[in-house]
Design an enzyme around this catalytic site. Structure first.
Site, PDB file in Angstrom:
ATOM      1  N   LYS A  38       0.866  -1.183   0.000  1.00 55.87           N
ATOM      2  CA  LYS A  38       0.000   0.000   0.000  1.00 55.87           C
ATOM      3  C   LYS A  38       0.901   1.232   0.000  1.00 55.87           C
ATOM      4  O   LYS A  38       1.666   1.455   0.942  1.00 55.87           O
ATOM      5  CB  LYS A  38      -0.914   0.020   1.218  1.00 55.87           C
ATOM      6  CG  LYS A  38      -1.796   1.263   1.253  1.00 55.87           C
ATOM      7  CD  LYS A  38      -2.447   1.470   2.608  1.00 55.87           C
ATOM      8  CE  LYS A  38      -3.008   2.884   2.684  1.00 55.87           C
ATOM      9  NZ  LYS A  38      -3.464   3.238   4.045  1.00 55.87           N
TER      10      LYS A  38
ATOM     11  N   GLY B   6     -11.066   7.813   7.099  1.00 56.68           N
ATOM     12  CA  GLY B   6     -12.210   8.650   7.401  1.00 56.68           C
ATOM     13  C   GLY B   6     -13.413   7.951   7.984  1.00 56.68           C
ATOM     14  O   GLY B   6     -14.298   8.586   8.537  1.00 56.68           O
TER      15      GLY B   6
END
Length: 260
Positions: free
Chosen positions: A102, A190
């Site tokens: 990632k 988030g």
């Protein structure tokens, strides 16, 4: 409708929930929460977590075994392309040639928004070096498409700032990114609670990556279980297709064909 597996690069997964390993009170809680989440992909910040680079210290891989989970090394804490590339190469060496990573290159410490210019630089280098890249980026549809065309195996737009728990702030941009995507679009950052995860999946996202929402819950293990169910429910709702929205009421029992 029978769902298909989540395909990321050359790998296939049943779970669409990806989880991180930071911010837990100890490794035992980390292991318990990840198990409860049902996640198959577990992301690890190589610069902040020992996965073998510090002999003699507790090793996260002792409780999150690569035999059970797909370890996803990430470049958290990197603020330029050079550091991100170096971190990915270190992870590949520590994990015996593992090439799925990632990539995140941050812009500043306050917002933790991605530095898109440095992200693009790192992406180009890493793809040439044989990595399969799941890339953290802004919710800009143009940049998302560019990263896909460069060869990233998954594009991971933020829903809100990392660790904020604000939920999906701009669902319209996420929908635009999804429209023409040929690789999995996974919301990254988030999410605050289970309903946020469900909304992301109902939009058509292929998965959700989260850490703080689970690790900083009052009961992380229970929240991990809730997130697992939310991902599954949101995915099923997307596949089922929601009813159209209407301005006025529509009777549950239509009056057409009534006898009186």
């Amino acid at each position: 409708m029978t769902d298909q597996p989540l395909i990321v690069g050359t790998r296939s997964f049943q779970s669409r929930l990806l989880v991180g390993t930071g911010k837990y009170k100890d490794m035992a809680e980390t292991a318990a929460a990840i198990a409860a989440s049902g996640a198959e992909i577990v992301t690890v910040a190589v610069r902040r977590t020992n996965i073998g680079q510090n002999p003699g210290e507790p090793n996260l891989l002792d409780v999150i075994s690569p035999d059970k989970y797909t370890i996803l090394p990430n470049t958290a804490g990197c603020y330029n392309a050079a550091d991100a590339v170096r971190t990915c190469r270190l992870a590949r060496e520590l994990l015996d040639g593992h090439n799925l990573v990632k990539l995140e290159v941050l812009g500043d410490e306050k917002t933790l928004y991605p530095n898109v210019v440095e992200t693009l630089k790192a992406t180009e280098i890493l793809i040439k070096d044989g990595f399969e890249i799941m890339v953290y980026t802004s919710d800009d549809p143009i940049i998302a498409k560019e990263l896909e065309q460069m060869g990233c195996v998954s594009v991971m737009p933020l829903a809100a700032p990392i660790g904020s728990g604000l939920g999906i702030r701009n669902p319209y941009n996420i929908r635009m990114i999804l429209e023409d995507a040929k690789v999995p679009i996974i919301v990254d950052a988030g999410v605050g609670t289970a309903s946020d995860a469900a909304i992301a999946m109902e939009l058509g996202c292929h998965g959700v990556l989260m850490n703080t929402a689970i690790a900083k819950a009052q009961n992380p293990v229970l929240m991990a279980s809730a997130m697992k169910k939310a991902i599954e429910a949101g995915r099923e709702a997307f596949l089922a297709g929601r009813m159209p929205k209407k301005l006025y009421a529509s009777a549950s029992s239509p009056i057409e064909g009534t006898f009186f």
